[in-house]
Scaffold this active site. Structure first.
Site, PDB file in Angstrom:
ATOM      1  N   SER A 106      -7.882   4.567   9.216  1.00 39.53           N
ATOM      2  CA  SER A 106      -8.467   3.754   7.881  1.00 39.53           C
ATOM      3  C   SER A 106      -7.836   2.778   6.494  1.00 39.53           C
ATOM      4  O   SER A 106      -8.596   1.740   6.242  1.00 39.53           O
ATOM      5  CB  SER A 106      -8.869   5.426   6.905  1.00 39.53           C
ATOM      6  OG  SER A 106      -9.093   5.004   5.925  1.00 39.53           O
ATOM      7  N   LYS A 125      -9.028  -1.671   5.837  1.00 34.03           N
ATOM      8  CA  LYS A 125      -9.193  -2.596   4.810  1.00 34.03           C
ATOM      9  C   LYS A 125      -7.775  -3.355   4.227  1.00 34.03           C
ATOM     10  O   LYS A 125      -7.906  -4.732   3.931  1.00 34.03           O
ATOM     11  CB  LYS A 125      -9.154  -1.278   4.310  1.00 34.03           C
ATOM     12  CG  LYS A 125     -10.171  -0.465   3.604  1.00 34.03           C
ATOM     13  CD  LYS A 125     -11.032   0.956   2.717  1.00 34.03           C
ATOM     14  CE  LYS A 125      -9.381   1.548   2.979  1.00 34.03           C
ATOM     15  NZ  LYS A 125      -9.203   3.061   2.202  1.00 34.03           N
ATOM     16  N   HIS A 149       0.431  -1.811  -0.263  1.00 40.04           N
ATOM     17  CA  HIS A 149      -0.098   0.214   0.384  1.00 40.04           C
ATOM     18  C   HIS A 149       0.846   1.051  -0.160  1.00 40.04           C
ATOM     19  O   HIS A 149       1.528   1.629   0.708  1.00 40.04           O
ATOM     20  CB  HIS A 149      -1.258   0.281   1.165  1.00 40.04           C
ATOM     21  CG  HIS A 149      -1.217   1.222   1.370  1.00 40.04           C
ATOM     22  ND1 HIS A 149      -2.689   1.264   1.215  1.00 40.04           N
ATOM     23  CD2 HIS A 149      -1.567   2.507   2.132  1.00 40.04           C
ATOM     24  CE1 HIS A 149      -3.328   2.505   0.631  1.00 40.04           C
ATOM     25  NE2 HIS A 149      -2.863   3.398   1.540  1.00 40.04           N
ATOM     26  N   ASP A 162     -15.399   2.375   7.099  1.00 37.59           N
ATOM     27  CA  ASP A 162     -14.296   2.913   6.585  1.00 37.59           C
ATOM     28  C   ASP A 162     -14.613   4.268   6.073  1.00 37.59           C
ATOM     29  O   ASP A 162     -14.641   5.108   5.597  1.00 37.59           O
ATOM     30  CB  ASP A 162     -13.047   2.276   6.288  1.00 37.59           C
ATOM     31  CG  ASP A 162     -11.798   3.350   5.659  1.00 37.59           C
ATOM     32  OD1 ASP A 162     -11.643   4.394   6.147  1.00 37.59           O
ATOM     33  OD2 ASP A 162     -11.602   3.026   4.104  1.00 37.59           O
ATOM     34  N   ARG A 210     -13.853  12.674   7.174  1.00 40.22           N
ATOM     35  CA  ARG A 210     -12.918  13.253   6.784  1.00 40.22           C
ATOM     36  C   ARG A 210     -12.722  14.127   6.762  1.00 40.22           C
ATOM     37  O   ARG A 210     -12.154  15.720   6.502  1.00 40.22           O
ATOM     38  CB  ARG A 210     -11.556  12.331   7.404  1.00 40.22           C
ATOM     39  CG  ARG A 210     -12.059  12.059   8.559  1.00 40.22           C
ATOM     40  CD  ARG A 210     -11.195   9.905   9.056  1.00 40.22           C
ATOM     41  NE  ARG A 210      -9.920  10.687   8.451  1.00 40.22           N
ATOM     42  CZ  ARG A 210      -9.033   9.741   7.659  1.00 40.22           C
ATOM     43  NH1 ARG A 210      -9.628   8.850   6.967  1.00 40.22           N
ATOM     44  NH2 ARG A 210      -7.857  10.197   6.833  1.00 40.22           N
TER      45      ARG A 210
END
Length: 427
Positions: free
Chosen positions: A186, A190, A85, A164, A171
């Site tokens: 967040s 996931k 990620h 999320d 947000r």
């Protein structure tokens, strides 16, 4: 489950107090179900922005978000899994060559990716420039492709951490995006729900990154590594430089073309370096002893790329979209490039149509920016430096404005800084 008064919880966190596990679980469930309103969760998000979540609250908050949805299971696969990620940058096409390289080394890569928003590009937007390629796969198709091809890059289903999705949108409009506990929970809710056995995080830092300072980037990286490790996922983070954009392109089709260059054994040195560094971390975290550079040099990674694109309906041999309009921006002076501002380049690509201001906006496949020189290169006044690609020429002036001060040229010698700044792993 116990029921609580949400205003009491907001007051507790507003005043710097600590929420119990039951209070956190109730809050996340109630917000997902709609019994806690957006205005109340906005107040809680702001309280967390100022007071944070402690070492017990944050894992509970993350787990509660995971438990609002499904968990994927890759245990049926014949090979270990690893994912990567990135926190987002400019010219960050690394996922495209990385997934097939790691898959060619024997690790399954379930890469659930997103779309771009603002100046940072989205992996799915880039791949959708390939004729026929589709982002949406059901879980059965995803598992089949992982077993047969070894890599899949696709959209995350709505079943993963639905809390999320609601909280992220909130947000975005309440000025609480930058809260490290909320960013970490967040991303990690996931990624943990995704079910991969190993996770490597690429946490960008600098002008074109979400986190502008090295200290904040390292804090976010440490927080996410701790969350992943606590959840039983082998998690490592690299803090990487994003003052200058990666490679020589930012946009959609232009980044696909550059990724294919890398897979063919060429491509910009910084893109190759970061891709191989992340690949080595993914393989090590998955417990596989293999050389990613060898998979690249042998052509096996390119074979996997072609199979991966075909499996999702794409034609790896089809010409990529070309823009209706190309404008050249020349070097304003002669000398050595001292710096190239990633944010300016990202904003220019966005203004040309490569990105979106709102989630529902369309993007142009052929839009983007390419450049011929980077930090440390010598340029001559008037030589082509940038190309602006777009289907809508009325966008060009604003893209030019974004690039007006993007390049600093001087007489001194300069060298690009290191790509990987720091490695953070569990103690």
């Amino acid at each position: 489950m116990s029921t609580f008064d949400v205003v009491d919880l907001i007051r507790t966190k507003r005043d710097g107090g600590v929420l119990s596990d039951d209070e956190i679980r109730w809050l996340i469930d109630a917000y997902t179900a709609g019994t806690v309103g957006d205005e109340q969760m906005a107040a809680m998000a702001m309280a967390i922005f100022f007071h944070g979540l402690d070492a017990r609250e944050l894992p509970t908050w993350t787990t509660a978000m995971i438990e609002t949805g499904e968990r994927m299971d890759f245990s049926s696969l014949s090979r270990p899994t690893a994912d990567k990620h990135s926190t987002g940058g400019v010219g960050d096409k690394i996922t495209l060559p990385l997934a097939p390289i790691v898959a060619a080394c024997g690790v399954a890569v379930p890469q659930l990716s997103g779309r771009g928003l603002g100046h940072t590009g989205g992996t799915l937007d880039k791949l959708e420039a390939i004729p026929g390629w589709r982002a949406d796969l059901d879980n059965a198709a995803m598992l089949r492709q992982l077993e047969e091809v070894g890599a899949v890059i696709c959209a995350a289903g709505s079943g993963l951490a639905p809390a999320d999705k609601k909280l992220y949108a909130l947000r975005d409009v309440t000025g609480t995006v930058e809260a490290i506990p909320l960013i970490a929970s967040s991303i990690m809710s996931k990624k943990i729900a995704e079910g991969t056995g190993a996770l490597v995080l690429d946490v960008k830092t600098g002008a074109g990154a979400f986190m502008k300072t090295r200290e904040r980037s390292a804090e976010l990286a440490r927080t996410m590594v701790e969350l992943g490790t606590a959840a039983g996922v082998t998690t490592v983070a690299l803090v990487t430089a994003m003052d200058a954009p990666l490679g020589r392109s930012a946009g959609n089709a232009v980044e696909v073309a550059e990724s294919v260059e890398v897979l063919a054994g060429g491509g910009p040195a910084d893109v190759v370096e970061l891709t191989l560094a992340l690949a080595a971390e993914m393989l090590a975290a998955a417990g596989v002893d293999a050389d990613p550079a060898a998979a690249l040099a042998s052509g096996r990674a390119m074979d996997t790329w072609r199979a991966m694109i075909r499996a999702q309906g794409g034609d790896p041999d089809a010409p990529l979209p070309t823009p209706k309009h190309v404008e050249v921006v020349t070097a304003p002076a002669s000398g050595v490039i001292q710096s190239l501002d990633a944010l300016a380049v990202g904003v220019a690509a966005w203004r040309l149509g490569a990105g979106r201001a709102r989630k529902e906006d369309p993007v142009q496949d052929a839009a983007g920016v390419t450049w011929t020189a980077g930090v440390g290169d010598t340029v001559t006044q008037g030589q082509p430096l940038f190309e602006l690609h777009t289907d809508t020429p009325e966008r060009i002036d604003r893209a030019r404005e974004a690039l007006a001060d993007a390049v600093v040229i001087g007489a001194d010698a300069a060298e690009p800084g290191p790509v990987v700044l720091e490695r953070i792993a569990a103690p």
